[in-house]
Enzyme design. Structure first.
Site, PDB file in Angstrom:
ATOM      1  CE  LYS A 118      -4.190  -2.150   1.554  1.00 12.62           C
ATOM      2  NZ  LYS A 118      -3.648  -3.547   1.528  1.00 12.62           N
TER       3      LYS A 118
HETATM    4  C1  LIG Z   1      -4.249  -4.617   0.746  1.00 10.48           C
HETATM    5  C2  LIG Z   1      -3.471  -5.867   0.576  1.00 10.48           C
HETATM    6  C3  LIG Z   1      -3.847  -6.873  -0.347  1.00 10.48           C
HETATM    7  C4  LIG Z   1      -5.104  -6.789  -1.170  1.00 10.48           C
HETATM    8  O1  LIG Z   1      -5.047  -5.813  -2.169  1.00 10.48           O
HETATM    9  P1  LIG Z   1      -6.378  -5.218  -2.831  1.00 10.48           P
HETATM   10  O2  LIG Z   1      -5.952  -4.092  -3.663  1.00 10.48           O
HETATM   11  O3  LIG Z   1      -7.242  -4.787  -1.668  1.00 10.48           O
HETATM   12  O4  LIG Z   1      -7.009  -6.324  -3.601  1.00 10.48           O
HETATM   13  C5  LIG Z   1      -3.031  -7.989  -0.469  1.00 10.48           C
HETATM   14  N1  LIG Z   1      -1.928  -8.139   0.283  1.00 10.48           N
HETATM   15  C6  LIG Z   1      -1.533  -7.208   1.184  1.00 10.48           C
HETATM   16  C7  LIG Z   1      -0.307  -7.441   1.999  1.00 10.48           C
HETATM   17  C8  LIG Z   1      -2.284  -6.038   1.365  1.00 10.48           C
HETATM   18  O5  LIG Z   1      -1.893  -5.126   2.271  1.00 10.48           O
END
Ligand SMILES: *Cc1c(COP(=O)(O)O)cnc(C)c1O
Length: 502
Positions: A118
């Site tokens: 993120k």
């Molecule tokens: C947020 C997240 C996901 C999922 O991603 P999306 O964009 O919500 O589908 C997968 N793995 C990790 C470690 C995350 O923080």
């Protein structure tokens, strides 16, 4: 490039306006009017570029009201403190143990300040917002309010810290986050940040934040202080667009590693929750990146697997807490954008689906739309035991250490290959450092963690594997604690006002 809503024919707006607004007035999500196309030559030209340059190039395709200089500066500021020189490396380490031929590139999206993917979006969004304020002539300060169960709070803090004309305030449940997660937040530096613990659980914190957003009196008071509330939600276009860039970069890295040639088709596998990351891959495909299939990898909260197999989205089901908490989601908000594009921009249909989802918790898509999705998406889900098994199997075979989410992606790919014998090269999204989910990773490697606290587990995993602990986590035990405020849920609003004033 202008942006419209997924739910009704709205007046097209600029990307700066879409980023500031977040959600469209009709409840829909902002989407580009047309998906821009790129040529193979343009992709080939990315080979000699830095990650920052690749990202600025991609952003320029969508954020046409930002100058190339602005985008260049944004990407520099956002990514220059990632802890590897090429920012988003692709490790050609994993090859399916059952098939040593077909390459799999593990695209590591977690070398940013909080060790999870993120960061790539949350390092960029605040800078895009800050510039957007200038572009639309907004003079107020934007105050980002976040209620967090752990990870999003730190990523938002790190992204907004010291970004002009913004403030960020995070509420977390007192005693309701891990020791590492708490330390990550309470040691956050920056003149425009506040971290407050709430006596209660995550729901209490989230309800408190929602109340503040809807409270006319508080918003009026804030307005007098020159402050406007906003959120750093994952449905904001400004969070999605930086994610499209790494799929182009990853493809180019596979060329540089001599695993593919320019123009070769690959599959992309993504561990999916809110459908943001895989939707970015979809945009890359539609733009002209040579991609044949997108593999939507889920955990046992497999609402998306069911959707892609049967064409019915149904959130009326049991919810499981898993070792892949970032994928424990029953409503994948960004799916709405996919439905919009693949139905040819049929707002009426999208609105109907979303209304059904809100009222009955489910919707069924039309046969024609289902057929279109079948051409692009593969869906697989992975159990808890399979996730752990894959962490161990890939580590034993290749000494490559994966976090639980990354393992779901690789396991899903392996399932798909086993079922189809399709050995197209694959780019697999690695979304978190193994040190972000140390407990589950140690367990997968058959290590006992009885009585070992979070911080000591970092050392335990490091001693076992020799894999470097990310700097931000390694420094936590000695970092200075800067935020010690605790409040009751009913005091949250007054804390927000006090922070806005200060
Ligand atoms: C947020 C997240 C996901 C999922 O991603 P999306 O964009 O919500 O589908 C997968 N793995 C990790 C470690 C995350 O923080």
């Amino acid at each position: 490039m202008k942006y419209v809503s997924t739910r009704s024919k709205t007046k097209p707006i600029s990307s700066a306006e879409a980023i500031l607004q977040g959600l469209a007035a009709d409840g829909g999500l902002f989407v580009p009017e047309k998906i821009p196309k790129v040529t193979l030559d343009e992709i080939g030209a990315l080979v000699d570029k830095t990650y920052e340059q690749r990202a600025a190039w991609l952003l320029g395709k969508y954020l046409t009201d930002y100058t190339p200089e602005e985008l260049g500066e944004c990407t520099e500021l956002a990514y220059n403190w990632f802890d590897v020189p090429n920012r988003v490396p692709v490790m050609i380490l994993i090859q399916d143990p059952d098939d040593p031929v077909a390459p799999v590139g593990s695209m590591e999206l977690w070398h940013g300040p909080t060790s999870a993917f993120k960061d790539i979006a949350l390092q960029m969004l605040p800078r895009l917002m800050s510039l957007a304020l200038k572009k639309v002539g907004e003079t107020k300060t934007i105050l980002i309010l976040v209620a967090t169960s752990g990870d999003t709070g730190k990523a938002a803090l790190a992204g907004f810290a010291d970004v002009p004309q913004t403030k960020v305030m995070v509420f977390y449940p007192d005693g309701g986050v891990s020791k590492i997660q708490r330390l990550q937040m309470v040691t956050q530096r920056g003149d425009n940040v506040n971290v407050t613990a709430v006596r209660g659980n995550f729901d209490d914190a989230q309800t408190g934040v929602k109340k503040i957003f809807g409270d006319k009196v508080i918003n009026y008071e804030l307005d007098k202080l020159g402050v406007k509330l906003s959120s750093a939600n994952s449905i904001n276009w400004g969070r999605l667009v930086p994610q499209i860039a790494y799929y182009f970069s990853g493809y180019v890295e596979m060329i540089q590693a001599k695993q593919i040639k320019l123009g070769d088709k690959i599959h992309i596998s993504v561990p999916t929750g809110n459908f943001g990351n895989i939707l970015a891959a979809y945009y890359a495909l539609k733009m002209g990146l040579p991609v044949s299939k997108l593999i939507c990898a889920s955990n046992i909260n497999n609402v998306l697997t069911e959707f892609f197999v049967f064409g019915t989205y149904n959130r009326n089901r049991d919810f499981f807490r898993t070792i892949t908490p970032s994928m424990d989601i029953l409503i994948s908000s960004n799916l709405e954008r996919l439905l919009y594009h693949e139905s040819g921009g049929d707002c009426k249909q999208v609105s109907r689906y979303m209304k059904d989802l809100a009222e009955r918790g489910k919707y069924k898509i039309e046969h024609k739309l289902k057929e279109r999705l079948d051409k692009i998406f593969i869906a697989e889900y992975i159990t808890e035991d399979e996730t752990k098994l894959f962490i161990k199997r890939v580590y034993d075979s290749f000494k490559y250490l994966m976090d639980t989410h990354t393992a779901v992606s690789v396991a899903a790919l392996s399932k798909y290959r086993g079922r189809t014998n399709d050995f197209t090269p694959v780019l697999s999204a690695s979304t978190a450092s193994p040190y972000k989910f140390t407990g589950a990773v140690l367990e997968a490697l058959e290590q006992s963690t009885d009585g070992v606290d979070d911080l000591a587990q970092l050392e335990q995993l490091n001693t076992l594997t020799g894999v470097r602990i990310p700097r931000n986590l390694a420094e936590l035990s000695s970092a200075k604690i800067l935020h010690t405020d605790v409040c009751n849920p009913e005091e949250m609003a007054s804390r927000v006002l006090a922070f806005a004033e200060g």
